[in-house]
Design a protein around this motif. Structure first.
Motif, mmCIF file in Angstrom:
data_model
loop_
_atom_site.group_PDB
_atom_site.id
_atom_site.type_symbol
_atom_site.label_atom_id
_atom_site.label_comp_id
_atom_site.label_asym_id
_atom_site.label_seq_id
_atom_site.Cartn_x
_atom_site.Cartn_y
_atom_site.Cartn_z
ATOM 1 N N ARG A 411 -5.521 1.062 25.759
ATOM 2 C CA ARG A 411 -5.805 0.380 27.027
ATOM 3 C C ARG A 411 -5.326 1.215 28.211
ATOM 4 N N LYS A 412 -4.167 1.838 28.027
ATOM 5 C CA LYS A 412 -3.585 2.643 29.104
ATOM 6 C C LYS A 412 -4.526 3.807 29.450
ATOM 7 N N LYS A 413 -5.041 4.456 28.397
ATOM 8 C CA LYS A 413 -5.938 5.589 28.628
ATOM 9 C C LYS A 413 -7.223 5.103 29.299
ATOM 10 N N ILE B 11 4.338 1.968 27.429
ATOM 11 C CA ILE B 11 4.005 3.022 26.478
ATOM 12 C C ILE B 11 2.651 2.763 25.839
ATOM 13 N N ASP B 12 2.058 3.832 25.381
ATOM 14 C CA ASP B 12 0.705 3.815 24.862
ATOM 15 C C ASP B 12 0.684 3.402 23.405
ATOM 16 N N ALA B 17 0.009 -2.755 23.465
ATOM 17 C CA ALA B 17 0.769 -2.131 24.534
ATOM 18 C C ALA B 17 2.241 -2.367 24.282
ATOM 19 N N GLY B 18 3.054 -1.521 24.863
ATOM 20 C CA GLY B 18 4.485 -1.699 24.663
ATOM 21 C C GLY B 18 5.262 -1.244 25.878
ATOM 22 N N ILE B 19 6.576 -1.465 25.820
ATOM 23 C CA ILE B 19 7.437 -0.971 26.892
ATOM 24 C C ILE B 19 8.679 -0.303 26.298
#
Lengths: 480, 142
Positions: A411-413, B11-12, B17-19
């Motif tokens: 999702r981040k990408k 974080i990816d 998703a994470g932290i």
């Protein structure tokens, strides 16, 4: 196990031979090209890990859309002997009975195109989407329990759709054995305000049209023809199911110790099927299964309402008959032939779809000769597929096939790739009208964040576990 | 890099998703992780902290306490329709904590909501002591 050996069985099937604590080999359906990408993910190790579980029968299986999941890989199928086997919440997933319903209208693309904006807006008004959205259905605790016991049957009784709809839903929209007494207060509380909501993330409601037909005879039996307008509803059991899964993990972690089950990964936590812990999970999971069936039944009716509002046509002119509905996160008791012998098994499908072949008793009479329809959604911009189950699935995969495209980007990408772009505008330029509760959802769900679903369904067809019938292309979509 | 001001970073992770959070002490570590969770759920800048709620969480060990704490906050958000942006851990031990959390009722016209967190998982979960204090990682199922 950090590395796995992959041996080619044939062009569309790979095997991880049995070694160490594996009780059976693991098998992954994929093309040569796909397997290279799959290898780079940790998912093949996960498929091998599942093979360690007590009572697993024949193979730990993975479909071509395999990717990393919590404990079990997404795209995983595992069947367990009812006497010696286990049930594992990780083999079902957090979104219990996440599934897909396909509706077929009596309208063609030309009739709907000029009204797409109004239609998508009406859908967005009628069907609550996104985080914090509340359904109009704020049910009492007593009513919620009825939903959990009766599933879509409850919804029909309340006037959402008709009995006829249920004939074309897996399990007829109602699974037996739901036990409300084992459900936590938290699950009930999370579920109560979320009945009749789509949710966020990859869930969606899409208006599309039949863009290609690969098997005209089967398509005719399903009532599908070129240019016909269709609707796909993709959602699950919402917070209710998430909480049931969450609640069960603690119980299962203790059960693993209690029953002395040796696991390569703690997230595979499980319990013997006939143990109190196993039975409690099954009872709660089935409540979530029924919640999801009711959810899609309610949303389907609101979809019909939205078509009437936007197009000013009668329900009869609109149609929106249920073609079929499948569950792709579920564990079910089914009878399959194993080495020439009929066996009752507990089949876990996590990101995998039941795909029973023609002749199966579970099929509605109208579909008996064609096999069970399988609905495979793609990404927002490209296409989705209608398949039917094939004989290979009955012989090799406990009657299962793939469930979707699978993500190619995190999702981040995806957010990074979408940054500075107007995704809704880009989709509109391609003729797809999209409305979402959150802009970020659109960014995270950009088409290129997903693999091409065509590769996935083609691999399943080549492997003989399902057969392509039709392709659907999007015209409009609502998301969370 | 973990931002020094926020004390957490996203974080990816392929589908979820994470932290990763850091802090000089355990209380702040839990506070930073909570801020990280809500930063994933919504735009924290849109939240006013007019309402205070006191909560108490218990668990079997420190890692489990972190999961229980974040799960409780997510549950509060999802069921009481209240968004939170300020977290103060007042007492913390290995197996229990007491905190005051501040926020306001959810208003979809005011708050910019990003995503729904289905669950706080045990996958890749850790809390470790570093030369500067503590570091933790949590993966969420979205």
């Amino acid at each position: 196990m950090s590395e796995v050996k992959l041996r080619k069985v044939h062009d569309y099937l790979w095997e991880i031979p049995r070694e160490g604590g594996m009780r059976v080999p693991a098998r992954i359906y994929a093309t040569q090209n796909m397997i290279e990408a799959i290898r780079n993910d940790n998912a093949p190790v996960q498929a091998a890990n599942v093979a360690h579980l007590p009572g697993i029968v024949k193979h730990s299986l993975a479909m071509p859309d395999i990717h990393w999941g919590y404990g079990f890989p997404i795209g995983g199928v595992a069947a367990f002997d009812l006497n010696k086997g286990v049930i594992s919440p990780g083999g079902v997933g957090y979104d219990i009975n996440c599934g897909v319903r396909l509706l077929a209208s009596r309208l063609n693309r030309e009739q709907v195109l000029p009204k797409m904006k109004e239609l998508v807006q009406a859908l967005f008004r009628n069907v609550p989407t996104g985080v914090g959205a509340r359904g109009d259905l704020r049910v009492s605790h007593a009513v919620e329990k009825k939903v959990l016991r009766d599933g879509a049957k409850w919804a029909v009784k309340q006037g959402y759709g008709s009995e006829d709809d249920l004939e074309y839903v897996e399990e007829n929209g109602h699974i037996a054995g739901a036990d409300t007494s084992v459900v936590s207060k938290r699950a009930l509380e999370r579920g109560r305000s979320q009945l009749g909501t789509l949710g966020s993330g990859n869930h969606f409601l899409e208006v599309g049209y039949v863009s290609e037909i690969y098997d005209s005879e089967i398509a005719r039996t399903l009532g599908l023809e070129l240019d016909q307008v269709t609707v796909i509803i993709h959602c699950g059991s919402r917070g209710f199911g998430h909480q049931v899964c969450d609640d069960s993990l603690g119980v299962m972690n203790r059960a693993v110790q209690k029953y002395g089950i040796d696991l390569p990964d703690r997230q595979l936590c499980c319990a013997p099927i006939d143990s109190p812990e196993g039975q409690a999970y099954l009872g709660a999971m089935r409540c979530a299964v029924n919640f999801a069936f009711a959810n899609r039944q309610v949303i389907a009716q609101w979809t019909r309402d939205a078509f009437q509002e936007a197009l000013h046509l009668s329900p009869n002119d609109i149609g929106l008959r249920v073609v079929y509905e499948v569950a792709h996160n579920i564990a079910k008791f089914e009878t399959h032939e194993v080495d020439g012998r009929k066996m009752k098994l507990c089949v876990h499908r996590k990101g995998a779809t039941r795909a029973f072949a023609a002749g199966s008793e579970e099929l509605p009479p109208a579909y008996k000769n064609i096999g069970q329809p399988v609905l495979i959604p793609g990404d927002m911009g490209r296409y989705s597929y209608v398949l039917v189950g094939a004989a290979g699935a009955m012989a090799e995969t406990f009657g299962s096939t793939c469930h979707g495209a699978g993500r190619a980007m995190s999702r981040k990408k995806a957010k990074k790739v979408a940054s500075g772009r107007a995704i809704a505008r880009e989709l509109l330029d391609r003729g797809i009208y999209v409305q979402a509760s959150s802009r970020r959802t659109l960014d995270e769900e950009i088409p290129e964040a997903y693999k091409d679903v065509t590769d996935v369904v083609d691999a399943c067809q080549m492997a003989g576990i399902s057969k392509k019938v039709a392709q659907l292309r999007p015209l409009g979509c609502i998301k969370g | 890099m973990v931002s020094e001001r926020s004390g957490f970073e996203h974080i990816d992770h392929t589908a979820d998703a994470g932290i990763r959070a850091t802090a000089p002490d355990l209380s702040q570590l839990f506070e930073n992780a909570a801020t990280g969770l809500f930063d994933l759920i919504l735009n924290l800048k849109t939240v006013d902290t007019e309402l205070t709620r006191n909560i108490r969480v218990t668990a079997t060990d420190r890692e489990a306490l972190l999961v229980a704490w974040l799960s409780e906050l997510n549950y509060q958000f999802l069921t009481s329709r209240t968004v939170f942006a300020d977290f103060q851990v007042q007492e913390i031990g290995e197996t229990s904590l007491v905190a005051a959390i501040r926020g306001e009722p959810l208003d979809l016209t005011k708050h910019e909501i990003y995503t729904e967190v289905k669950a706080v998982t045990y996958h890749g979960l850790y809390i470790k002591e570093t030369t500067e204090g503590f570091e933790a990682q949590i993966i969420f199922d979205l």
